[in-house]
Scaffold this active site. Structure first.
Site, PDB file in Angstrom:
ATOM      1  N   SER A  21       0.459  -0.607  -0.331  1.00 39.43           N
ATOM      2  CA  SER A  21      -0.003  -0.547  -0.307  1.00 39.43           C
ATOM      3  C   SER A  21       0.952   1.591  -0.005  1.00 39.43           C
ATOM      4  O   SER A  21       2.391   0.992   1.008  1.00 39.43           O
ATOM      5  CB  SER A  21      -0.979   0.134   1.562  1.00 39.43           C
ATOM      6  OG  SER A  21      -1.537   1.257   0.794  1.00 39.43           O
ATOM      7  N   ASN A  69       9.805   8.355   4.297  1.00 37.60           N
ATOM      8  CA  ASN A  69       8.656   9.670   3.216  1.00 37.60           C
ATOM      9  C   ASN A  69       7.435   9.754   4.643  1.00 37.60           C
ATOM     10  O   ASN A  69       7.860   8.962   5.515  1.00 37.60           O
ATOM     11  CB  ASN A  69       7.712   8.186   2.070  1.00 37.60           C
ATOM     12  CG  ASN A  69       6.548   7.606   2.781  1.00 37.60           C
ATOM     13  OD1 ASN A  69       5.762   8.065   2.994  1.00 37.60           O
ATOM     14  ND2 ASN A  69       6.908   6.588   3.662  1.00 37.60           N
ATOM     15  N   ILE A  71       4.195  11.224   3.021  1.00 39.80           N
ATOM     16  CA  ILE A  71       2.924  11.619   2.221  1.00 39.80           C
ATOM     17  C   ILE A  71       1.792  11.893   2.921  1.00 39.80           C
ATOM     18  O   ILE A  71       1.375  13.663   2.715  1.00 39.80           O
ATOM     19  CB  ILE A  71       2.571  10.549   0.912  1.00 39.80           C
ATOM     20  CG1 ILE A  71       4.244   9.446   0.779  1.00 39.80           C
ATOM     21  CG2 ILE A  71       1.452  10.473   0.569  1.00 39.80           C
ATOM     22  CD1 ILE A  71       4.525  10.750  -0.442  1.00 39.80           C
ATOM     23  N   LEU A  73      -1.338  10.710   4.010  1.00 43.17           N
ATOM     24  CA  LEU A  73      -2.197   9.305   3.531  1.00 43.17           C
ATOM     25  C   LEU A  73      -2.847  10.550   2.885  1.00 43.17           C
ATOM     26  O   LEU A  73      -4.390  10.234   2.737  1.00 43.17           O
ATOM     27  CB  LEU A  73      -2.594   9.281   4.933  1.00 43.17           C
ATOM     28  CG  LEU A  73      -2.650   8.481   5.633  1.00 43.17           C
ATOM     29  CD1 LEU A  73      -3.381   8.256   6.864  1.00 43.17           C
ATOM     30  CD2 LEU A  73      -2.327   7.063   5.269  1.00 43.17           C
ATOM     31  N   CYS A 130      -0.049   4.329  10.620  1.00 41.70           N
ATOM     32  CA  CYS A 130       0.961   5.474   9.704  1.00 41.70           C
ATOM     33  C   CYS A 130       1.778   6.920  10.777  1.00 41.70           C
ATOM     34  O   CYS A 130       0.513   7.083  11.255  1.00 41.70           O
ATOM     35  CB  CYS A 130      -0.300   6.095   8.584  1.00 41.70           C
ATOM     36  SG  CYS A 130       0.244   7.664   8.004  1.00 41.70           S
ATOM     37  N   LYS A 165      -2.726  -3.860  10.110  1.00 42.16           N
ATOM     38  CA  LYS A 165      -0.825  -3.412   9.798  1.00 42.16           C
ATOM     39  C   LYS A 165      -0.248  -3.199  10.630  1.00 42.16           C
ATOM     40  O   LYS A 165      -0.755  -2.393  11.115  1.00 42.16           O
ATOM     41  CB  LYS A 165      -1.344  -2.796   8.443  1.00 42.16           C
ATOM     42  CG  LYS A 165       0.588  -2.597   8.170  1.00 42.16           C
ATOM     43  CD  LYS A 165       0.767  -1.826   6.357  1.00 42.16           C
ATOM     44  CE  LYS A 165       2.136  -1.584   5.884  1.00 42.16           C
ATOM     45  NZ  LYS A 165       1.896  -1.250   4.849  1.00 42.16           N
ATOM     46  N   ASN A 192       4.754  -2.016   8.809  1.00 40.47           N
ATOM     47  CA  ASN A 192       4.719  -0.371   8.332  1.00 40.47           C
ATOM     48  C   ASN A 192       6.139   0.043   8.128  1.00 40.47           C
ATOM     49  O   ASN A 192       7.115  -0.336   8.939  1.00 40.47           O
ATOM     50  CB  ASN A 192       3.795   0.225   9.075  1.00 40.47           C
ATOM     51  CG  ASN A 192       3.289   1.225   8.232  1.00 40.47           C
ATOM     52  OD1 ASN A 192       4.300   1.820   7.097  1.00 40.47           O
ATOM     53  ND2 ASN A 192       1.952   1.153   8.033  1.00 40.47           N
ATOM     54  N   GLY A 217      12.442   0.499   2.590  1.00 42.82           N
ATOM     55  CA  GLY A 217      13.753  -0.084   1.753  1.00 42.82           C
ATOM     56  C   GLY A 217      14.765  -1.276   2.338  1.00 42.82           C
ATOM     57  O   GLY A 217      13.911  -1.762   3.838  1.00 42.82           O
ATOM     58  N   GLY A 265       7.352  -2.869  -1.862  1.00 37.92           N
ATOM     59  CA  GLY A 265       7.465  -1.619  -1.693  1.00 37.92           C
ATOM     60  C   GLY A 265       8.349  -0.457  -1.929  1.00 37.92           C
ATOM     61  O   GLY A 265       8.157  -0.537  -3.506  1.00 37.92           O
TER      62      GLY A 265
END
Lengths: 304, 251
Positions: A21, A69, A71, A73, A130, A165, A192, A217, A265
């Site tokens: 995701s 990152n 972002i 959501l 998240c 998750k 996550n 990563g 991912g």
């Protein structure tokens, strides 16, 4: 003939490979590169009840063997996702997993409930981890009783199997896993990103506008393997493993640690064909290490 | 159509302080590249690719020229690649400049620093379409200046440096009043420059090219976004851009 198929709650997967995701959007961009029907499943970018515009930029930064990152959501909201994105993805012969997020228990329930209206979504991935929005679920993801509450609420609101998750940003991952299993989770998805930061020397400021971001990563792969190894021995629900997978050998390592399927991912950014290439390579790697099926390899790395 | 392919390094040379010009060969990518697009280049084992704009394209020789400034570990490593080696490239990416302006009209190109390169391929293309070109290029100082002669071949060219060590002293916006009448402008450069420029040329038809730290480069990861003017949504720089109408987005 190596058997790549795997049966998980709600998901009869032709192979254990799916994009993670947030790293694959809603598949549109990658459908220009290969047939998404080749994938075991697609996990969509997180959906919230109403649209979110996300964090300021810069939102990404490279690190040694990884990236950060934040972002935030960004997504058009669950109803628009149902209307435009699910219908787009449903043309491919693959399973669709909807990642759901929220800032309140009610928002999680609303999003979960909304996905009952489509027959094309096969499972939910409950994003309680998240790290990049103030109320993006992380508070649900670091406290076992809160995690259990939101899992229970989403299970009640949804007709679909729910994969929770988990966040690695906890002291005791096993207690988190056990709490959501007891609350009715059908599976787990882990891990996550790990919260991190990078400071830009010329400006003396955090490189990411949100200051902190989620590290992903290959840098986080050993953490993911360790957590899956610990959790898989303590729960009776399947695990979708993720964290820095770059090739079919990495996939096998996740299977050995106890994952039943995996998500790819960050590697999609470097190589848009990565999921497809790993699916092609996986039979050879399984054979090379003495396995005739994915099923056979699950948990075989656990030392008794 | 985007391709992930190898590009052969035909030549590489330093053309100004920390500034590298590299010519790459690939028939498919050079065949369809338009001004304003970029290449997403894999450098060594780095986790993220590096987005670098296309500075020139020669469709007969199947060549694309890129110019980049050494500005971190990725570009430093890229600068060390040698002629004859291959780069793993995703491209051409993004939406380029609109180049269908009317013949005999005049356009102003305004480039700042490492924002100059995409304007060169654009200028060449516009000139081939019979459009008059006037260029203003801004650099920090004398040893950063590059492509002055190449732009002069396209038309009148003003060079500006922050400290006045070469050309006019000041910012690109300081010399706009000297260039006379133009119908449209195209610009690429640092955000503060683009802000000052779009404010000064408010109401004028213009296009700006933006850069941002990118993830996937193809529109999937939502890393390089920019708010639209009305504030209700975002544009993706890699996919919707990198070129936007000057009035379309908020800088």
């Amino acid at each position: 003939m190596t058997n790549l198929a795997i049966e998980l709650p709600g998901l009869s997967l032709k192979n254990p490979i799916m994009p993670a995701s947030g790293c694959f959007g809603f598949g549109r961009e990658y459908s220009d590169f290969y047939d998404l029907g080749k994938l075991g499943a697609v996990i969509m970018k997180a959906a919230t009840a109403t649209g979110r515009i996300g964090n300021p930029t810069p939102r990404v930064a490279e690190t040694a063997s990884g990236m950060l990152n934040a972002i935030g959501l960004q997504n058009p909201g669950v109803y628009k996702i149902m209307e435009t994105e699910v219908s787009f993805l449903s043309q491919f012969d693959t399973k669709i997993i909807a990642n759901i997020a929220g800032s309140t228990l009610e928002e999680y329930e609303e999003v979960a409930h909304a996905f009952n209206e489509t027959e094309h979504v096969h499972a939910l991935e409950l994003n309680i981890s998240c790290p990049n929005v103030k109320e993006g679920g992380i508070q649900f993801g670091t406290d076992p009783s809160m995690a259990a509450r939101v899992t229970e609420a989403v299970k009640k609101a949804s007709n679909l199997p729910v994969y929770v998750k988990l966040s690695p940003n906890v002291t005791d991952i096993v207690s988190m896993a056990k709490a959501v299993e007891a609350a009715g989770a059908d599976g787990l998805s882990m891990i996550n990103t790990i919260t991190g930061m990078q400071i830009h020397l010329p400006s003396r400021k955090p490189l990411i506008a949100n200051r902190t971001g989620g590290l992903s990563g290959p840098a986080i792969k050993p953490v993911a393997i360790r957590m899956i190894y610990e959790v898989s021995q303590q729960v009776n629900i399947p695990i979708i493993g993720m964290g820095g997978i770059q090739n079919a050998e990495d996939v096998l390592e996740f299977l050995l640690a106890g994952a039943s399927a995996v998500a790819i991912g960050t590697a999609n950014f470097q190589n848009p064909f990565i999921c497809s290439e790993i699916i092609d390579e996986l039979p050879n790697i399984l054979e090379k290490y003495g396995f005739h099926s994915v099923q056979e390899a699950i948990g075989k790395g656990i030392v008794s | 159509m985007i391709k992930k392919d190898k590009m052969k390094i035909v030549s590489t040379r330093c053309i100004a302080k920390d500034t590298i010009e590299m010519v790459l060969e690939n028939q498919f990518i050079s065949g369809i590249a338009v001004p304003g697009q970029f290449l997403h280049i894999q450098v060594g084992k780095h986790i993220l690719r590096r987005p670098i704009s296309i500075a020139d394209c020669n469709k007969e020789l199947n060549q694309i020229t890129i110019l980049f400034k050494i500005n971190g570990v990725g570009t430093d490593e890229l600068a060390n690649y040698q002629q004859g080696e291959y780069l793993d490239v995703l491209g051409p990416l993004g939406n380029g400049f609109t180049t269908d302006g009317e013949s005999k009209s005049t356009v102003l190109l305004i480039g700042g620093g490492i924002g100059v390169p995409p304007l060169y391929y654009l200028g060449k293309t516009l000139k081939e379409n019979g459009i008059n070109i006037v260029t203003i290029l801004g650099f920090q100082q004398k040893d950063n200046v590059f492509y002055e002669q190449q732009f002069q071949e396209l038309g009148e060219t003003f060079i500006v440096t922050d400290n006045g060590s070469y050309g006019h002293k000041g910012f690109v916006t300081d010399v706009i009043d000297q260039v006379g009448r133009f119908d449209c402008y195209y610009s690429c450069g640092p955000i503060p420059m683009l802000k000052a420029l779009t404010a000064k040329l408010k109401g004028k038809k213009g296009f700006i090219s933006l850069e941002e730290r990118m993830g996937c480069g193809i529109g999937a990861c939502f890393a390089c976004v920019l708010p639209t003017k009305d504030g209700t949504s975002y544009k993706k720089i890699c996919k919707d851009g990198p070129v936007f109408q000057a009035e379309e987005v908020t800088l």
